[in-house]
Design a protein around this motif. Sequence first.
Motif, PDB file in Angstrom:
ATOM      1  N   ARG A 217      -1.034 -10.323   7.518  1.00  0.00           N
ATOM      2  CA  ARG A 217       0.005  -9.311   7.673  1.00  0.00           C
ATOM      3  C   ARG A 217      -0.249  -8.496   8.930  1.00  0.00           C
ATOM      4  O   ARG A 217      -1.347  -8.488   9.471  1.00  0.00           O
ATOM      5  CB  ARG A 217       0.033  -8.371   6.457  1.00  0.00           C
ATOM      6  N   SER A 447      -0.753 -16.876   1.116  1.00  0.00           N
ATOM      7  CA  SER A 447      -1.437 -15.765   0.440  1.00  0.00           C
ATOM      8  C   SER A 447      -2.950 -15.910   0.529  1.00  0.00           C
ATOM      9  O   SER A 447      -3.487 -17.003   0.353  1.00  0.00           O
ATOM     10  CB  SER A 447      -1.023 -15.693  -1.031  1.00  0.00           C
ATOM     11  N   ASN A 473      -3.201 -10.479   1.722  1.00  0.00           N
ATOM     12  CA  ASN A 473      -2.128 -10.010   0.842  1.00  0.00           C
ATOM     13  C   ASN A 473      -2.679  -9.216  -0.343  1.00  0.00           C
ATOM     14  O   ASN A 473      -2.052  -8.255  -0.795  1.00  0.00           O
ATOM     15  CB  ASN A 473      -1.331 -11.188   0.273  1.00  0.00           C
ATOM     16  N   GLY A 502      -1.361  -2.783   4.516  1.00  0.00           N
ATOM     17  CA  GLY A 502      -0.238  -3.181   3.678  1.00  0.00           C
ATOM     18  C   GLY A 502      -0.625  -4.139   2.574  1.00  0.00           C
ATOM     19  O   GLY A 502       0.241  -4.771   1.967  1.00  0.00           O
ATOM     20  N   SER A 503      -1.923  -4.257   2.297  1.00  0.00           N
ATOM     21  CA  SER A 503      -2.384  -5.134   1.218  1.00  0.00           C
ATOM     22  C   SER A 503      -2.079  -4.506  -0.135  1.00  0.00           C
ATOM     23  O   SER A 503      -2.058  -3.284  -0.277  1.00  0.00           O
ATOM     24  CB  SER A 503      -3.899  -5.364   1.330  1.00  0.00           C
ATOM     25  N   ASP A 534       0.339  -0.848  -4.214  1.00  0.00           N
ATOM     26  CA  ASP A 534       0.839  -1.736  -3.174  1.00  0.00           C
ATOM     27  C   ASP A 534       1.525  -0.945  -2.069  1.00  0.00           C
ATOM     28  O   ASP A 534       1.569   0.290  -2.098  1.00  0.00           O
ATOM     29  CB  ASP A 534       1.750  -2.823  -3.755  1.00  0.00           C
ATOM     30  N   ASP A 535       2.082  -1.665  -1.091  1.00  0.00           N
ATOM     31  CA  ASP A 535       2.624  -1.009   0.102  1.00  0.00           C
ATOM     32  C   ASP A 535       3.951  -0.309  -0.147  1.00  0.00           C
ATOM     33  O   ASP A 535       4.462   0.368   0.749  1.00  0.00           O
ATOM     34  CB  ASP A 535       2.752  -2.007   1.248  1.00  0.00           C
ATOM     35  N   SER A 559       5.793 -12.540  -5.865  1.00  0.00           N
ATOM     36  CA  SER A 559       5.689 -12.406  -4.410  1.00  0.00           C
ATOM     37  C   SER A 559       7.036 -12.035  -3.808  1.00  0.00           C
ATOM     38  O   SER A 559       8.068 -12.601  -4.156  1.00  0.00           O
ATOM     39  CB  SER A 559       5.180 -13.711  -3.784  1.00  0.00           C
ATOM     40  N   ASP A 564       7.178  -8.055   8.790  1.00  0.00           N
ATOM     41  CA  ASP A 564       6.284  -7.188   9.552  1.00  0.00           C
ATOM     42  C   ASP A 564       6.683  -7.234  11.024  1.00  0.00           C
ATOM     43  O   ASP A 564       7.333  -8.184  11.476  1.00  0.00           O
ATOM     44  CB  ASP A 564       4.830  -7.645   9.409  1.00  0.00           C
ATOM     45  N   SER A 576       4.315 -10.100   0.159  1.00  0.00           N
ATOM     46  CA  SER A 576       3.601  -9.002  -0.470  1.00  0.00           C
ATOM     47  C   SER A 576       3.674  -9.200  -1.983  1.00  0.00           C
ATOM     48  O   SER A 576       4.750  -9.442  -2.527  1.00  0.00           O
ATOM     49  CB  SER A 576       4.235  -7.660  -0.075  1.00  0.00           C
ATOM     50  N   ARG A 578       3.750  -8.126  -5.799  1.00  0.00           N
ATOM     51  CA  ARG A 578       4.273  -6.981  -6.537  1.00  0.00           C
ATOM     52  C   ARG A 578       3.855  -7.058  -8.010  1.00  0.00           C
ATOM     53  O   ARG A 578       3.762  -8.134  -8.589  1.00  0.00           O
ATOM     54  CB  ARG A 578       5.804  -6.955  -6.468  1.00  0.00           C
TER      55      ARG A 578
END
Length: 591
Positions: A217, A447, A473, A502-503, A534-535, A559, A564, A576, A578
């Motif tokens: 990322r 990932s 990730n 952003g991991s 998370d981000d 996912s 980015d 990312s 979730r």
Amino acid sequence: MKAVLPEGTNPKPLWQEVAEHWDANDQTAERDRKLDPWRLAPMVPTDLFAAVGYLSKVSGLIGFFDPSPYRTDNEQCEFTLTKEQRKAADQAASAWREESAQGVPPEFVQELWECLLDCWGKDITSGSYLETGEGPPDWWRTALLLVMIADMACNRILRDPLRVYGVGPFEDWMKLLYQTTLNRSDVTGSGEHHDRPPPSLGIMADSSVVCVLPKVRVSPVGATMRNVSRNLSLLPGRSEVRCFWETPINVAPAESSDSLDILLIPEPRKISAADFIESGFTENQDPDRHYWMKDWSTFRINQTWITKGAARDRFLNLCELLITRAKKESRTINGVILPEYALDWDTFQKLCERLKEKEPSLDFVISGTSEDCNHRHGNHVMTRIWYIGEDVELTQSRRKHHRWRMDRSQVENYALTGALNPRIKNWWEDTPLTQRQVHFQRFRERSVFAVLICEELARSEPCHDILRSVAPNLIFALLLDGPQIKQRWPAQYASNLADDPGSAVLTFTSYGLIDRANEQGHHTANRSIALWKDDTGRVVEIGMPQGGEMAGVVLSLWSDQVIDRTITGKQSEALSWRYASHVPVTVSLGS
């Protein structure tokens, strides 16, 4: 440049042949022959990225770069790249990736490289240019363009097995480098290997100075080298921290096929004060001990939950029942995670075998252990990954980076005063550190996860810059700690890594110390064993299930496709993970 490329930019036979051609044709007769090893631009873009990226970092030029292509240079040394220059960089990177080029750098790259050579003896620090008031030196713009070209020439390197994002020679070159380093044909009869991948993707670049690895990322905040590139990460030399990028032998499953379902086993569920033992001293202690070790001592942890009597067999039987029960809540259990100090090496081995037998689709097992795979004592994280379609499994272990210092208040809060004398202010964990390592495991097509052990989450040195550069990730932090709630330290440091790079971060502890703290009644009782951040800013506390001899939680993730962007305007498609849900599961023997 010499520090990163001490033997030159390319193998000696190549640059010698070119130098002989120059001599025979009386070209550049006035040239400094001492620079001949560096006169050609590197043929491998990872070497170019290592050299020019390192130059950009130590010079601090990124701080003077204005991302807008509509600005102009000024006497404060701020500079930009025009739209035309950025397009030229794109075209050069694309041309370099073409199979027909056979890795030979485009003419534009060689021209930029020669511009750098013309500035060979100039100052590298920014202060000298600020003092003159003449504006930014030309080599800053040249260096940044070369960084961009080298990065884009390695588009999705080692992260695109299906070649969705195009073909190029460098992917095959890097795979050959891995095969040569790993010697994967030397695999034990069990299909397991412990070989070390190369520390860097560079060929000529000195990995003791700087390393280059793939990138997942792009950090959304800041203005450093990690905000410039989208495919390659610039890391410190291997002596400071040895990094491992493990690339699967086969194509990994696609993220879109299923959710990622992980069974969390928060063992030990019970931990006794007697499991904490003062270590390192005999009955005939040095009378000067308290002079040399004023107000501190060391302890070890006795893992009675797996070593006492028939405890190991009982533990393994319960884990088998737990994953069988967990499968009723999910089509597939993809991973199993246990916290810091949960297992030893023998138990880890047996647990992996038995879990894989119960769940053939299991992708990985992660656990904190008290030994490495050679039975050497210490605080370790152990990871096993099974590769799809091959009878090969990878087992890796590494030591913790920092020792746990348990102060008097913690000893009292966890009711350990019967084992650790509270007159001693600080009790230090008795574990060797040795060489620091960070492992990056690519377990899906796009990932990658990394694992931290307790204090590593809180201490920025030496691995947080590396994590922010590679930007996996997922980050799993294994703890032996109190409740995982928003107000405590793990949530704070998890937030830092969720924001940059952003991991998604999961902190996870055993229930043993939580239970001891709850029994004291000094604070409001809390049963949270894990915390997700998370981000997007979402925070989820995951509680310890009630009942049963062993309890666990099935954590389901999905996912999300995200975009980015680098500070030079390049977009990067990424994933990312979730939070979706979590379900408690409990089992008892004989039930």
